[in-house]
Design an enzyme around this catalytic site. Structure first.
Site, PDB file in Angstrom:
ATOM      1  N   GLU A 221       0.835  -1.225   0.000  1.00 46.21           N
ATOM      2  CA  GLU A 221       0.000   0.000   0.000  1.00 46.21           C
ATOM      3  C   GLU A 221       0.858   1.259   0.000  1.00 46.21           C
ATOM      4  O   GLU A 221       0.500   2.259   0.628  1.00 46.21           O
ATOM      5  CB  GLU A 221      -0.938   0.048   1.213  1.00 46.21           C
ATOM      6  CG  GLU A 221      -2.101  -0.889   1.182  1.00 46.21           C
ATOM      7  CD  GLU A 221      -2.933  -0.808  -0.078  1.00 46.21           C
ATOM      8  OE1 GLU A 221      -2.912   0.232  -0.744  1.00 46.21           O
ATOM      9  OE2 GLU A 221      -3.579  -1.810  -0.400  1.00 46.21           O
TER      10      GLU A 221
HETATM   11  C1  LIG Z   1       2.876  -9.787   0.553  1.00 47.28           C
HETATM   12  C2  LIG Z   1       2.707  -8.742  -0.499  1.00 47.28           C
HETATM   13  C3  LIG Z   1       1.435  -8.423  -0.935  1.00 47.28           C
HETATM   14  C4  LIG Z   1       1.270  -7.471  -1.943  1.00 47.28           C
HETATM   15  N1  LIG Z   1       0.005  -7.242  -2.452  1.00 47.28           N
HETATM   16  C5  LIG Z   1      -0.113  -6.454  -3.556  1.00 47.28           C
HETATM   17  C6  LIG Z   1      -1.371  -6.373  -4.241  1.00 47.28           C
HETATM   18  O1  LIG Z   1      -2.372  -6.956  -3.839  1.00 47.28           O
HETATM   19  N2  LIG Z   1      -1.420  -5.603  -5.380  1.00 47.28           N
HETATM   20  C7  LIG Z   1      -0.332  -4.963  -5.873  1.00 47.28           C
HETATM   21  O2  LIG Z   1      -0.448  -4.298  -6.911  1.00 47.28           O
HETATM   22  N3  LIG Z   1       0.860  -5.017  -5.234  1.00 47.28           N
HETATM   23  C8  LIG Z   1       0.996  -5.749  -4.100  1.00 47.28           C
HETATM   24  N4  LIG Z   1       2.210  -5.860  -3.476  1.00 47.28           N
HETATM   25  C9  LIG Z   1       3.337  -5.092  -3.986  1.00 47.28           C
HETATM   26  C10 LIG Z   1       3.728  -3.940  -3.089  1.00 47.28           C
HETATM   27  O3  LIG Z   1       2.747  -2.950  -3.103  1.00 47.28           O
HETATM   28  C11 LIG Z   1       5.101  -3.468  -3.570  1.00 47.28           C
HETATM   29  O4  LIG Z   1       6.037  -4.450  -3.169  1.00 47.28           O
HETATM   30  C12 LIG Z   1       5.466  -2.103  -3.042  1.00 47.28           C
HETATM   31  O5  LIG Z   1       4.671  -1.130  -3.637  1.00 47.28           O
HETATM   32  C13 LIG Z   1       6.924  -1.751  -3.283  1.00 47.28           C
HETATM   33  O6  LIG Z   1       7.313  -1.983  -4.615  1.00 47.28           O
HETATM   34  P1  LIG Z   1       8.640  -2.829  -4.897  1.00 47.28           P
HETATM   35  O7  LIG Z   1       8.520  -4.099  -4.147  1.00 47.28           O
HETATM   36  O8  LIG Z   1       8.844  -2.890  -6.349  1.00 47.28           O
HETATM   37  O9  LIG Z   1       9.790  -1.998  -4.216  1.00 47.28           O
HETATM   38  P2  LIG Z   1      10.559  -0.734  -4.864  1.00 47.28           P
HETATM   39  O10 LIG Z   1       9.569   0.201  -5.433  1.00 47.28           O
HETATM   40  O11 LIG Z   1      11.643  -1.243  -5.713  1.00 47.28           O
HETATM   41  O12 LIG Z   1      11.171  -0.081  -3.568  1.00 47.28           O
HETATM   42  C14 LIG Z   1      12.361  -0.562  -2.931  1.00 47.28           C
HETATM   43  C15 LIG Z   1      12.772   0.446  -1.857  1.00 47.28           C
HETATM   44  O13 LIG Z   1      13.064   1.706  -2.466  1.00 47.28           O
HETATM   45  C16 LIG Z   1      12.257   2.724  -1.906  1.00 47.28           C
HETATM   46  N5  LIG Z   1      11.853   3.645  -2.947  1.00 47.28           N
HETATM   47  C17 LIG Z   1      11.426   3.351  -4.188  1.00 47.28           C
HETATM   48  N6  LIG Z   1      11.128   4.470  -4.852  1.00 47.28           N
HETATM   49  C18 LIG Z   1      11.346   5.495  -4.028  1.00 47.28           C
HETATM   50  C19 LIG Z   1      11.219   6.908  -4.117  1.00 47.28           C
HETATM   51  N7  LIG Z   1      10.762   7.499  -5.211  1.00 47.28           N
HETATM   52  N8  LIG Z   1      11.563   7.657  -3.059  1.00 47.28           N
HETATM   53  C20 LIG Z   1      11.995   7.077  -1.923  1.00 47.28           C
HETATM   54  N9  LIG Z   1      12.126   5.750  -1.768  1.00 47.28           N
HETATM   55  C21 LIG Z   1      11.806   4.965  -2.802  1.00 47.28           C
HETATM   56  C22 LIG Z   1      11.057   2.019  -1.279  1.00 47.28           C
HETATM   57  O14 LIG Z   1      10.507   2.770  -0.224  1.00 47.28           O
HETATM   58  C23 LIG Z   1      11.680   0.708  -0.823  1.00 47.28           C
HETATM   59  O15 LIG Z   1      12.257   0.871   0.431  1.00 47.28           O
HETATM   60  C24 LIG Z   1       2.393  -6.794  -2.459  1.00 47.28           C
HETATM   61  C25 LIG Z   1       3.674  -7.090  -1.986  1.00 47.28           C
HETATM   62  C26 LIG Z   1       3.834  -8.069  -1.052  1.00 47.28           C
HETATM   63  C27 LIG Z   1       5.233  -8.420  -0.634  1.00 47.28           C
END
Ligand SMILES: Cc1cc2nc3c(=O)[nH]c(=O)nc-3n(C[C@H](O)[C@H](O)[C@H](O)COP(=O)(O)OP(=O)(O)OC[C@H]3O[C@@H](n4cnc5c(N)ncnc54)[C@H](O)[C@@H]3O)c2cc1C
Length: 603
Positions: A444
């Site tokens: 989220e």
């Molecule tokens: C158990 C689980 C359930 C989930 N359920 C859903 C779902 O139902 N639907 C769905 O669509 N997604 C879902 N997700 C995905 C989840 O929303 C994403 O994992 C999350 O949004 C982060 O994206 P990412 O994993 O690609 O991390 P990244 O975006 O790669 O982020 C990695 C790190 O970099 C930081 N970061 C990235 N960009 C920035 C920025 N611009 N400024 C500062 N910091 C930044 C982040 O805060 C984080 O610490 C789920 C994930 C999990 C693990």
């Protein structure tokens, strides 16, 4: 084993002594409810949560979900718990007509007992509401009705391998068909409940880019993509081309399946445009993401509530254990012949417990306070007042999401610590709570992203008015507290913290940001954390003001309860807030090593 999720007395304190929920029920909108009916509902929710959700949680954590040939089986025990939850119409408590606080506190009991089960109805209901809200009556009848009734599942399908926090990077595409539907094609990951064997059908709310739409977030549209096609008359049609290609093996929330989905792998995935920007239609760019954000605002409060609920459970387990585990002598009675004592007598254990209690109580109050504001908006005829309340809610959303979820993890970690070596084993529930709670700070919108929202958007919202209204709300509590001589000094200290947060906000906005946006945002998370601490102090002082009025003449049990409120506020304001003031000083002093250190220097 004792099974614990939330402090019943404290729930009633917040509902009836802090917030005037009985008064709210006098309004015609909510007059089907009163203290008696609400308490009955809370009892029933406790029963279901303890009898069905807690055991299912334990089993689900062990077995997890099974994936085979594109199909996913959720833990067996979840089926009965979900049936009872659906039959009891618990999810519908979020419907207008029932005070939001009642839906929130009962659902928080289920979150505390098994957050992974709650992912299924929670997302289904939220997606059903989203589709109903944007799609109009026909679409609502075709899709949302069964989702809101708990018969069909629903998902939020945003994330892709290269588009996580940055949704603007998504590549899933959509192409208009002659019949007005769209062909969807792309790979999504991490989709909660993306495929599962509980619901007859799953309705996916999918973000995709229509061919020719602009790059970035502006070009994103929102589609309804059913697992099984739903004909216009509501009957089920053929299976859509949505394939689950795998599920994640996760650290926690093991009973909630996290799926990879391929849309249109065989070129036959159909979707219906719900909101967005078909270049052929003209100018509704950006509407797709906006539509999804409506859902996400509610979802963020719910994730904060998940955090609060797990923290509540972790605290109660730790407290119970600390009262029973005998180890070591009381520091005041160290002779050999003196008996060993329960660990609750050790000052360091008490330090952990009071830290946990004050955060859990503060979070419970915060979440119900914000939900109560939504109830007050519903019954108010005063547009200015509605705008004021909505501004405070909007300002607090990133704080609820990020602060409550970070604290959930920290409270759970303290619970493991209090159990000592046993806390690290699977014999006791706290290690699972620690694992389960970690994801709340990631999905989220990660907590880092929440802090960008707070600093970059919410502070300046309505020319800073929402922030000022928020500070004014705290001042109401300090003014009340000052009527009690015993609390006056605490109120003065909290006012100093409010002044400081306002100064820091101004400093970031006028001195740091104009020189370096990166330097400014390097302080966004510390700023959010400090604001969260101040919100906790506000809630605890509010509690203490009420408790101080009631403690005299109270029954022995109530007097202990009120003492807990008075001491928690005292502890928090004298022992935690000074650290918060130090963090705020660090922002003002503005060391820029975070952004000036070269990438190579990180090692
Ligand atoms: C158990 C689980 C359930 C989930 N359920 C859903 C779902 O139902 N639907 C769905 O669509 N997604 C879902 N997700 C995905 C989840 O929303 C994403 O994992 C999350 O949004 C982060 O994206 P990412 O994993 O690609 O991390 P990244 O975006 O790669 O982020 C990695 C790190 O970099 C930081 N970061 C990235 N960009 C920035 C920025 N611009 N400024 C500062 N910091 C930044 C982040 O805060 C984080 O610490 C789920 C994930 C999990 C693990």
């Amino acid at each position: 084993m004792t099974q614990l999720i939330a402090d019943r007395r404290d729930i009633e304190f917040v509902l009836y002594e802090m917030l005037d929920i009985e008064g709210l029920c006098n309004h015609e909108r909510f007059n089907e409810f009163n203290k008696r009916t609400i308490n009955m509902m809370i009892n029933e929710a406790f029963n279901l949560a303890i009898k069905e959700f807690l055991p299912a949680n334990k089993e689900g954590d062990k077995t997890g979900c099974e994936f085979e040939n594109g199909k996913v089986e959720i833990p067996d025990s979840y089926h009965r718990a979900l049936d009872l939850y659906t039959e009891g119409e618990w999810v519908q408590l979020a419907d207008p007509g029932c005070p939001g606080v009642v839906g929130m506190i009962t659902n928080a009991l289920f979150f505390g007992a098994c957050s992974s089960i709650m992912m299924y109805p929670g997302l289904s209901y939220g997606t059903g509401l989203l589709i109903k809200g944007i799609g109009g009556e026909d679409i609502a009848n075709r899709f949302s009705k069964k989702m809101l009734a708990g018969k069909w599942g629903g998902t939020m399908v945003l994330t892709e391998p290269d588009a996580g926090s940055d949704l603007g990077a998504l590549t899933t595409s959509a192409k208009r068909n002659p019949d007005g539907t769209y062909s969807i094609s792309g790979n999504k990951i991490f989709i909660s409940g993306g495929e599962q064997n509980y619901h007859e059908n799953i309705i996916h709310a999918v973000l995709a880019r229509i061919e020719g739409a602009p790059e970035g977030t502006k070009g994103i549209s929102l589609f309804i993509v059913p697992k099984i096609w739903v004909n216009e008359d509501g009957n089920l049609g053929e299976t859509n081309d949505v394939v689950c290609t795998g599920i994640e093996d996760k650290m926690g929330l093991k009973g909630s399946c996290t799926c990879s989905l391929t849309f249109g792998g065989n070129g036959k995935c159909r979707g219906i445009l719900l909101a967005g920007s078909d270049p052929e239609d003209g100018d509704d760019e950006g509407e797709g993401l906006k539509g999804m954000f409506n859902l996400m605002n509610g979802a963020r409060i719910n994730v904060g509530a998940q955090g609060y609920a797990i923290a509540s459970s972790a605290y109660l387990y730790a407290l119970d254990y600390a009262r029973k585990r005998v180890q070591g002598k009381n520091l005041e009675k160290m002779r050999d012949e003196d008996p060993s004592v329960p660990i609750i007598e050790h000052p360091d254990v008490r330090r952990m417990l009071i830290w946990m209690k004050s955060h859990v109580d503060g979070m419970r109050s915060l979440i119900l306070y914000v939900t109560n504001l939504t109830d007050l908006i519903e019954i108010s005829d005063d547009d200015d007042e509605k705008t004021r309340c909505q501004g405070i809610i909007d300002f607090l959303i990133p704080i609820i999401k990020a602060y409550c979820t970070d604290k959930a993890f920290e409270v759970s970690a303290q619970a493991v610590q209090i159990y000592g070596g046993y806390g690290y084993t699977k014999e006791y529930p706290v290690e699972m709570l620690l694992r389960d709670s970690k994801i709340f700070s990631i999905y989220e919108g990660t907590n880092g992203i929440q802090s960008l929202d707070l600093l970059g958007r919410k502070l300046a919202m309505k020319k800073g008015k929402a922030f000022m209204d928020f500070l004014e709300e705290i001042k109401k509590a300090t003014t009340n507290a000052k009527n009690n001589a015993n609390l006056e000094d605490q109120a003065i200290k909290l006012e100093a913290a409010i002044d400081k947060i306002a100064t820091v906000a101004m400093h970031l906005g006028t001195k740091i940001m104009p020189k370096s946006i990166s330097a400014g945002f390097s302080f966004s998370k510390p700023f959010l954390d400090a604001t969260g601490d101040i919100v906790m102090a506000w809630m605890l002082l509010w509690r203490s003001t009420i408790a101080s009025q009631k403690i005299e003449g109270a029954s022995k049990k109530d007097a202990s309860f009120y003492e807990g409120q008075i001491k928690s506020a005292e502890y928090y304001i004298y022992s935690v807030i000074p650290g918060t003031m130090g963090s705020l000083d660090a922002i003002i002093n503005g060391n820029d090593a975070i952004v000036t250190m070269s990438d190579e220097a990180f090692g």
